[in-house]
Enzyme design. Structure first.
Site, PDB file in Angstrom:
ATOM      1  N   GLY A 164       0.806  -1.213   0.000  1.00  0.00           N
ATOM      2  CA  GLY A 164       0.000   0.000   0.000  1.00  0.00           C
ATOM      3  C   GLY A 164       0.841   1.266   0.000  1.00  0.00           C
ATOM      4  O   GLY A 164       0.573   2.208  -0.763  1.00  0.00           O
ATOM      5  N   ALA A 245      10.521   2.101   6.228  1.00  0.00           N
ATOM      6  CA  ALA A 245       9.952   0.822   6.678  1.00  0.00           C
ATOM      7  C   ALA A 245      10.377   0.548   8.115  1.00  0.00           C
ATOM      8  O   ALA A 245       9.734   1.006   9.062  1.00  0.00           O
ATOM      9  CB  ALA A 245      10.379  -0.295   5.734  1.00  0.00           C
ATOM     10  N   ARG A 246      11.464  -0.181   8.286  1.00  0.00           N
ATOM     11  CA  ARG A 246      12.045  -0.435   9.600  1.00  0.00           C
ATOM     12  C   ARG A 246      13.570  -0.374   9.458  1.00  0.00           C
ATOM     13  O   ARG A 246      14.128  -0.830   8.456  1.00  0.00           O
ATOM     14  CB  ARG A 246      11.623  -1.807  10.154  1.00  0.00           C
ATOM     15  CG  ARG A 246      10.178  -1.863  10.656  1.00  0.00           C
ATOM     16  CD  ARG A 246       9.993  -1.004  11.887  1.00  0.00           C
ATOM     17  NE  ARG A 246       8.664  -1.122  12.485  1.00  0.00           N
ATOM     18  CZ  ARG A 246       7.633  -0.332  12.202  1.00  0.00           C
ATOM     19  NH1 ARG A 246       7.770   0.624  11.287  1.00  0.00           N
ATOM     20  NH2 ARG A 246       6.476  -0.499  12.804  1.00  0.00           N
ATOM     21  N   ASP A 270      13.878   7.624   7.819  1.00  0.00           N
ATOM     22  CA  ASP A 270      12.900   7.945   8.858  1.00  0.00           C
ATOM     23  C   ASP A 270      12.929   6.906   9.967  1.00  0.00           C
ATOM     24  O   ASP A 270      12.245   7.062  10.979  1.00  0.00           O
ATOM     25  CB  ASP A 270      11.490   8.022   8.244  1.00  0.00           C
ATOM     26  CG  ASP A 270      10.432   8.444   9.245  1.00  0.00           C
ATOM     27  OD1 ASP A 270      10.669   9.413  10.001  1.00  0.00           O
ATOM     28  OD2 ASP A 270       9.355   7.801   9.295  1.00  0.00           O
ATOM     29  N   GLU A 275      16.173   2.545  17.538  1.00  0.00           N
ATOM     30  CA  GLU A 275      15.420   3.736  17.961  1.00  0.00           C
ATOM     31  C   GLU A 275      15.136   3.695  19.461  1.00  0.00           C
ATOM     32  O   GLU A 275      14.837   2.632  20.007  1.00  0.00           O
ATOM     33  CB  GLU A 275      14.107   3.815  17.181  1.00  0.00           C
ATOM     34  CG  GLU A 275      14.310   3.976  15.674  1.00  0.00           C
ATOM     35  CD  GLU A 275      12.995   3.951  14.903  1.00  0.00           C
ATOM     36  OE1 GLU A 275      11.915   3.989  15.538  1.00  0.00           O
ATOM     37  OE2 GLU A 275      13.043   3.894  13.672  1.00  0.00           O
ATOM     38  N   HIS A 293      11.437   9.004  12.855  1.00  0.00           N
ATOM     39  CA  HIS A 293      10.305   8.090  12.695  1.00  0.00           C
ATOM     40  C   HIS A 293       8.970   8.831  12.825  1.00  0.00           C
ATOM     41  O   HIS A 293       8.146   8.526  13.696  1.00  0.00           O
ATOM     42  CB  HIS A 293      10.370   6.945  13.716  1.00  0.00           C
ATOM     43  CG  HIS A 293       9.598   5.731  13.259  1.00  0.00           C
ATOM     44  ND1 HIS A 293       9.891   4.462  13.694  1.00  0.00           N
ATOM     45  CD2 HIS A 293       8.540   5.598  12.417  1.00  0.00           C
ATOM     46  CE1 HIS A 293       9.044   3.595  13.147  1.00  0.00           C
ATOM     47  NE2 HIS A 293       8.212   4.268  12.367  1.00  0.00           N
ATOM     48  N   GLY A 295       6.976   9.261   9.970  1.00  0.00           N
ATOM     49  CA  GLY A 295       6.282   9.005   8.719  1.00  0.00           C
ATOM     50  C   GLY A 295       4.772   9.022   8.820  1.00  0.00           C
ATOM     51  O   GLY A 295       4.085   9.529   7.933  1.00  0.00           O
TER      52      GLY A 295
END
Length: 331
Positions: A164, A245-246, A270, A275, A293, A295
Site C-alpha cells: 500500500g 519501513a524499519r 525515517d 530507535e 520516525h 512518517g
C-alpha cells in the site's frame, strides 16, 4: 468484557464503537513490571481484559510484547489490536500459542508514510537538508554544489515492496514523472501498467538502473538485513537510498560504508535499527536527510489508525473476528 486502551485521537469514536460491548480500562501502567503484576493479580486491574489496544507508546513503557510478556497476560486476553502497519514488537508466534489474535492497521498509514518517503526522495536528490543546515548556520548556500544535486524528472525510482505505501509513493513519483520499477516476491495485482516488475532473478538488473531505492518491506526474520552489502553494491554508483519501513531491514554498517566511499550518493531515513538511538556516524554526513520516525505522525493518520484498530476489537466482540488479522494467521 473489558478493553485496555491508551487512546489519544479517537476518544469519542472509542466510546461509540465499544458502547454496550466492553468497559474501557486505561492502560496506565508506567513500567513492564507494574503491568505484569496487575495482569497476574486475581481480580486485578487487567484481570478480565479481553482486548488490548497496542501502540508504540505502549512499547516505550512496557517494552516489546515478547514471549515473556505475552505469557504473562491474563488468560482472558483474546485480541491485540496494534495501531500501525508494522508489528515487529509483538511476538505473533507466542500469541498464536496462547490463542490470541493480532491485528494491525494496513492502509491507514499509506498516504502519510508515502508522502514522508517522497519528501526524503526530494530532499536526498536535491540536498535540501544540507542547504537548510547551512542557512540556519548563517552560511547561506556556501557549501551547496548544484553539480551534486539532481532533479526527480526522468530519474528511476525502484520500490522494494510494492504494498500500500509503496504503491502510493509510486503514484506520487509518477507525477513528476519518474520512471517507477519495483521488486516483490510476485507481481502486485493492483500495480499500474507503468510500474515495471523485476522478479528475483532480475533484481541486480533493476538495481543497476536505480537512481533512488525506496524500501517498503516489513521487518521479519527473512527481511532483517535484506538491504545489505550485496544489494547496495549492485546499485548504480551515486544512487539514493530511502527507508521509511524499519531500520533493521537495512544493514546499517554496510550503508555507512557505501556512503563513505561514495557508492551511495545520499540517504533519506525515517527509521533506525536501535530507535530512539541514532548512529552518530550518520549525523556526520551532509548528504543524509534524517527524520525521527515521523512518517505516520499526523493528527489525521493517527486518528484513522486508532479507529481502525478499535474497529477490529469491536468486530471481534460482535462477530468473533476482525478484518485485519496479520498475515501469520492466514498461513
Amino acid at each position: 468484557m473489558a478493553v485496555s486502551c491508551d487512546i489519544v485521537w479517537a476518544k469519542q469514536e472509542c466510546e461509540d464503537l465499544l458502547k454496550g460491548l466492553a468497559d474501557v480500562i486505561p492502560l496506565d501502567s508506567s513500567a513492564r513490571a507494574d503491568f505484569l503484576t496487575h495482569c497476574a493479580e486475581p481480580g486485578g486491574k487487567y484481570a478480565d481484559v479481553v482486548g488490548i489496544f497496542h501502540t508504540n507508546v505502549s512499547v516505550a513503557r512496557l517494552g516489546p510484547f515478547d514471549r515473556a510478556l505475552v505469557q504473562g497476560l491474563p488468560r482472558s486476553v483474546k485480541w491485540i489490536a496494534h495501531k500501525g502497519a508494522g508489528y515487529d514488537k509483538i511476538d505473533v508466534a507466542a500469541c498464536k500459542e496462547r490463542g490470541i489474535f493480532v491485528s494491525n492497521t494496513p492502509g491507514a498509514v499509506d498516504d502519510a508514510t508515502a508522502t514522508a518517503a517522497l519528501y526524503l526522495v526530494i530532499s536526498s536528490l536535491r540536498l535540501f537538508a544540507h542547504a537548510e543546515q547551512d542557512l540556519r548556520a548563517g552560511k547561506w548556500k556556501a557549501s551547496h554544489r548544484a553539480g551534486a544535486a539532481h532533479d526527480l524528472t526522468g530519474r528511476t525510482l525502484a520500490i522494494l515492496g510494492l504494498g500500500g505505501i509503496g504503491l502510493r509513493l509510486a503514484s506520487l513519483a509518477h507525477a513528476f514523472p519518474m520512471r517507477v520499477v519495483y521488486h516483490n516476491r510476485r507481481p502486485a495485482a493492483n500495480a499500474p501498467a507503468w510500474c515495471e516488475y523485476f522478479p528475483a532473478e532480475r533484481l541486480d538488473e533493476m538495481l543497476a538502473q536505480t537512481d533512488v531505492l525506496s524500501v517498503h518491506v516489513p521487518l521479519n526474520a527473512e527481511t532483517e538485513g535484506l538491504v545489505g552489502e550485496t544489494m547496495l553494491r549492485a546499485l548504480k554508483r551515486g544512487a539514493v537510498v530511502v527507508n521509511t519501513a524499519r531500520g533493521k531491514v537495512i544493514d546499517e554498517a554496510a550503508l555507512i560504508r557505501a556512503l563513505e566511499d561514495g557508492h551511495v550518493g545520499a540517504v533519506g531515513l525515517d527509521v533506525f535499527p536501535d530507535e530512539p538511538e541514532v548512529n552518530p556516524r550518520l549525523l556526520e554526513f551532509p548528504n543524509a536527510t534524517l527524520l525521527p520516525h515521523v512518517g505516520a505522525a499526523t493528527s489525521d493518520t493517527q486518528r484513522i489508525m486508532e479507529v481502525r484498530a478499535l474497529t477490529n476489537i469491536r468486530d471481534f466482540f460482535t462477530t468473533g473476528m476482525g478484518r485485519d488479522l496479520v498475515p501469520e494467521y492466514r498461513q
